[in-house]
Scaffold this motif. Structure first.
Motif, PDB file in Angstrom:
ATOM      1  N   HIS A   5      19.021 -53.325  53.760  1.00 34.17           N
ATOM      2  CA  HIS A   5      17.930 -53.770  52.931  1.00 34.17           C
ATOM      3  C   HIS A   5      18.365 -54.599  51.777  1.00 34.17           C
ATOM      4  N   PHE A   6      19.540 -55.054  51.703  1.00 36.53           N
ATOM      5  CA  PHE A   6      20.112 -56.012  50.716  1.00 36.53           C
ATOM      6  C   PHE A   6      20.991 -56.748  51.418  1.00 36.53           C
ATOM      7  N   GLY A   7      21.535 -57.811  50.648  1.00 33.23           N
ATOM      8  CA  GLY A   7      22.599 -58.575  50.842  1.00 33.23           C
ATOM      9  C   GLY A   7      22.293 -59.931  50.878  1.00 33.23           C
ATOM     10  N   ARG A   8      22.780 -60.988  51.773  1.00 31.65           N
ATOM     11  CA  ARG A   8      22.591 -62.443  51.569  1.00 31.65           C
ATOM     12  C   ARG A   8      21.272 -62.594  52.078  1.00 31.65           C
ATOM     13  N   GLU A   9      21.020 -62.251  53.246  1.00 32.53           N
ATOM     14  CA  GLU A   9      19.572 -62.443  53.483  1.00 32.53           C
ATOM     15  C   GLU A   9      18.162 -62.178  52.471  1.00 32.53           C
ATOM     16  N   LYS A  10      18.555 -60.787  52.127  1.00 30.52           N
ATOM     17  CA  LYS A  10      17.588 -60.358  51.110  1.00 30.52           C
ATOM     18  C   LYS A  10      17.542 -61.050  49.931  1.00 30.52           C
ATOM     19  N   TYR A  11      18.733 -61.818  49.295  1.00 34.79           N
ATOM     20  CA  TYR A  11      18.757 -62.650  48.345  1.00 34.79           C
ATOM     21  C   TYR A  11      17.983 -63.944  48.619  1.00 34.79           C
ATOM     22  N   LEU A  12      18.115 -64.556  49.701  1.00 30.30           N
ATOM     23  CA  LEU A  12      17.649 -65.695  50.111  1.00 30.30           C
ATOM     24  C   LEU A  12      16.140 -65.728  50.373  1.00 30.30           C
ATOM     25  N   HIS A  13      15.704 -64.546  50.603  1.00 29.81           N
ATOM     26  CA  HIS A  13      14.212 -64.026  50.826  1.00 29.81           C
ATOM     27  C   HIS A  13      13.574 -64.085  49.241  1.00 29.81           C
ATOM     28  N   VAL A  14      14.246 -63.497  48.329  1.00 26.15           N
ATOM     29  CA  VAL A  14      13.916 -63.321  46.959  1.00 26.15           C
ATOM     30  C   VAL A  14      13.688 -64.616  46.405  1.00 26.15           C
ATOM     31  N   ARG A  15      14.812 -65.576  46.686  1.00 25.31           N
ATOM     32  CA  ARG A  15      14.910 -66.605  46.040  1.00 25.31           C
ATOM     33  C   ARG A  15      13.764 -67.665  46.398  1.00 25.31           C
ATOM     34  N   ALA A  16      13.363 -67.562  47.864  1.00 25.45           N
ATOM     35  CA  ALA A  16      12.615 -68.420  48.471  1.00 25.45           C
ATOM     36  C   ALA A  16      11.167 -68.233  47.728  1.00 25.45           C
TER      37      ALA A  16
ATOM     38  N   LEU B 172      28.784 -84.215  34.566  1.00 24.70           N
ATOM     39  CA  LEU B 172      27.495 -84.194  35.067  1.00 24.70           C
ATOM     40  C   LEU B 172      26.825 -82.667  34.862  1.00 24.70           C
ATOM     41  N   ASP B 173      25.455 -82.844  34.504  1.00 31.29           N
ATOM     42  CA  ASP B 173      24.592 -81.842  34.249  1.00 31.29           C
ATOM     43  C   ASP B 173      24.486 -80.854  35.288  1.00 31.29           C
ATOM     44  N   PRO B 174      24.102 -79.559  35.056  1.00 30.73           N
ATOM     45  CA  PRO B 174      23.982 -78.592  36.180  1.00 30.73           C
ATOM     46  C   PRO B 174      22.761 -78.914  36.965  1.00 30.73           C
ATOM     47  N   VAL B 175      22.784 -78.454  38.296  1.00 32.79           N
ATOM     48  CA  VAL B 175      21.740 -78.982  39.117  1.00 32.79           C
ATOM     49  C   VAL B 175      20.756 -77.757  39.299  1.00 32.79           C
ATOM     50  N   MET B 176      21.251 -76.581  39.195  1.00 32.09           N
ATOM     51  CA  MET B 176      20.421 -75.474  39.359  1.00 32.09           C
ATOM     52  C   MET B 176      20.198 -74.591  38.070  1.00 32.09           C
ATOM     53  N   ARG B 177      19.193 -74.095  37.981  1.00 31.37           N
ATOM     54  CA  ARG B 177      18.900 -73.144  36.620  1.00 31.37           C
ATOM     55  C   ARG B 177      19.801 -71.751  36.914  1.00 31.37           C
ATOM     56  N   PRO B 178      19.855 -71.362  35.547  1.00 31.62           N
ATOM     57  CA  PRO B 178      20.611 -69.849  35.876  1.00 31.62           C
ATOM     58  C   PRO B 178      19.798 -68.920  36.624  1.00 31.62           C
ATOM     59  N   VAL B 179      20.576 -68.265  37.574  1.00 33.58           N
ATOM     60  CA  VAL B 179      20.165 -67.237  38.282  1.00 33.58           C
ATOM     61  C   VAL B 179      19.863 -65.775  37.874  1.00 33.58           C
ATOM     62  N   ASP B 180      18.796 -65.404  37.957  1.00 32.66           N
ATOM     63  CA  ASP B 180      18.207 -63.838  37.523  1.00 32.66           C
ATOM     64  C   ASP B 180      19.675 -62.814  37.708  1.00 32.66           C
ATOM     65  N   PRO B 181      19.937 -62.165  36.751  1.00 31.10           N
ATOM     66  CA  PRO B 181      21.006 -61.174  37.102  1.00 31.10           C
ATOM     67  C   PRO B 181      20.607 -59.964  38.012  1.00 31.10           C
ATOM     68  N   LYS B 182      19.426 -59.926  38.037  1.00 25.92           N
ATOM     69  CA  LYS B 182      18.769 -58.681  39.064  1.00 25.92           C
ATOM     70  C   LYS B 182      18.884 -59.230  40.327  1.00 25.92           C
ATOM     71  N   ALA B 183      18.804 -60.618  40.801  1.00 24.72           N
ATOM     72  CA  ALA B 183      18.944 -61.105  41.993  1.00 24.72           C
ATOM     73  C   ALA B 183      20.412 -61.186  42.371  1.00 24.72           C
TER      74      ALA B 183
ATOM     75  N   ILE C 145      21.662 -58.275  44.197  1.00 20.11           N
ATOM     76  CA  ILE C 145      21.274 -57.766  45.615  1.00 20.11           C
ATOM     77  C   ILE C 145      22.497 -58.123  46.522  1.00 20.11           C
ATOM     78  N   PHE C 146      23.440 -58.966  45.962  1.00 19.04           N
ATOM     79  CA  PHE C 146      24.802 -59.281  46.736  1.00 19.04           C
ATOM     80  C   PHE C 146      25.528 -57.911  46.879  1.00 19.04           C
ATOM     81  N   LEU C 147      25.577 -57.157  45.840  1.00 16.74           N
ATOM     82  CA  LEU C 147      26.413 -56.026  45.652  1.00 16.74           C
ATOM     83  C   LEU C 147      26.137 -54.726  46.553  1.00 16.74           C
ATOM     84  N   LYS C 148      24.714 -54.824  46.763  1.00 24.37           N
ATOM     85  CA  LYS C 148      24.116 -53.649  47.441  1.00 24.37           C
ATOM     86  C   LYS C 148      24.389 -53.696  49.103  1.00 24.37           C
ATOM     87  N   PRO C 149      24.444 -52.743  49.825  1.00 28.03           N
ATOM     88  CA  PRO C 149      24.652 -52.523  51.243  1.00 28.03           C
ATOM     89  C   PRO C 149      23.456 -53.122  51.860  1.00 28.03           C
ATOM     90  N   LYS C 150      23.638 -53.215  53.280  1.00 26.35           N
ATOM     91  CA  LYS C 150      22.859 -53.895  54.188  1.00 26.35           C
ATOM     92  C   LYS C 150      22.082 -52.661  54.757  1.00 26.35           C
TER      93      LYS C 150
END
Length: 225
Positions: free
Chosen positions: A145-156, A124-135, A138-143
């Protein structure tokens, strides 16, 4: 059709006449065909003493001629070269031909190496495009100000067509790749900040346009001259 009311006298007379007519018709038919009925009910033919195997054997012997004829015709047809309208019959390796994401023009193998696959690869072909490395960082930085919620906010804040190759839900069909159309323009009945634009106008407040005036009604006046 409405049901008959069998309690009414006229309906009772009608049913009695119908039953009597049916009884006379049946009696006449039985008396007319009495001989045939007796002949059919009496087993007066000679016994043959056939078994089930004899019946099956007789059927197989009668069908041998057909089997021999069909075998000769089939052997002659097998030696013939089949007539084909195309030079190549598509097989499993042609399932993805002109149907992949690259062929549709919505993806690029340079941006997404996952799309660089041969036509024989039926995964099957991939569904999602590649994610920006900068985004991803965000997972690797502490809360907080960063984390899962910040990542979803940026992706939205990214358009769906820049995150996925094809629409994944029904509500994306409206407005999907709307920036590609040449019919963009101001909404005819959309919101218009009239007061704000008027106060911040460089020439100041202006009079209402002519189409804001009430229509002039033509009336008849009495001539005094």
């Amino acid at each position: 059709m409405a049901k008959l009311d069998i309690t009414r006298p006229e309906i009772i007379l009608f049913l009695n006449e119908a039953y009597e007519k049916e009884k006379r018709t049946r009696s006449y038919w039985v008396s007319k065909h009495t001989a045939q009925i007796q002949c059919a009910a009496t087993l007066d033919r000679e016994p043959t003493n056939y078994y089930e195997e004899d019946v099956i054997k007789h059927t197989m012997i009668e069908g041998m001629a057909t089997i021999t004829r069909d075998h000769k015709v089939a052997s002659r047809n097998r030696r013939k070269v089949p007539i084909r309208d195309v030079k190549k019959i598509p097989g499993i390796e042609s399932l993805r031909h002109e149907h992949s994401i690259i062929d549709l023009g919505v993806g690029n193998a340079e941006e997404d190496p996952r799309l660089a696959r041969p036509d024989t690869d039926l995964s099957l072909d991939p569904v999602m495009r590649p994610v920006d490395p900068k985004a991803k960082k965000i997972f690797l930085k502490p809360k907080p100000h960063f984390g899962r919620e910040k990542y979803l906010h940026v992706r939205a804040r990214i358009l769906p067509e820049n995150r996925y190759y094809l629409p994944e839900c029904v509500n994306w069909d409206h407005g999907w790749r709307l920036c590609d159309t040449k019919m963009l323009g101001k909404a005819e009945y959309g919101r218009d900040w009239v007061l704000q634009k008027t106060l911040r106008n460089r020439v100041g407040m202006t009079r209402d346009p002519d189409h804001y005036k009430p229509p002039a009604l033509v009336t008849y006046t009495k001539c005094t001259e």
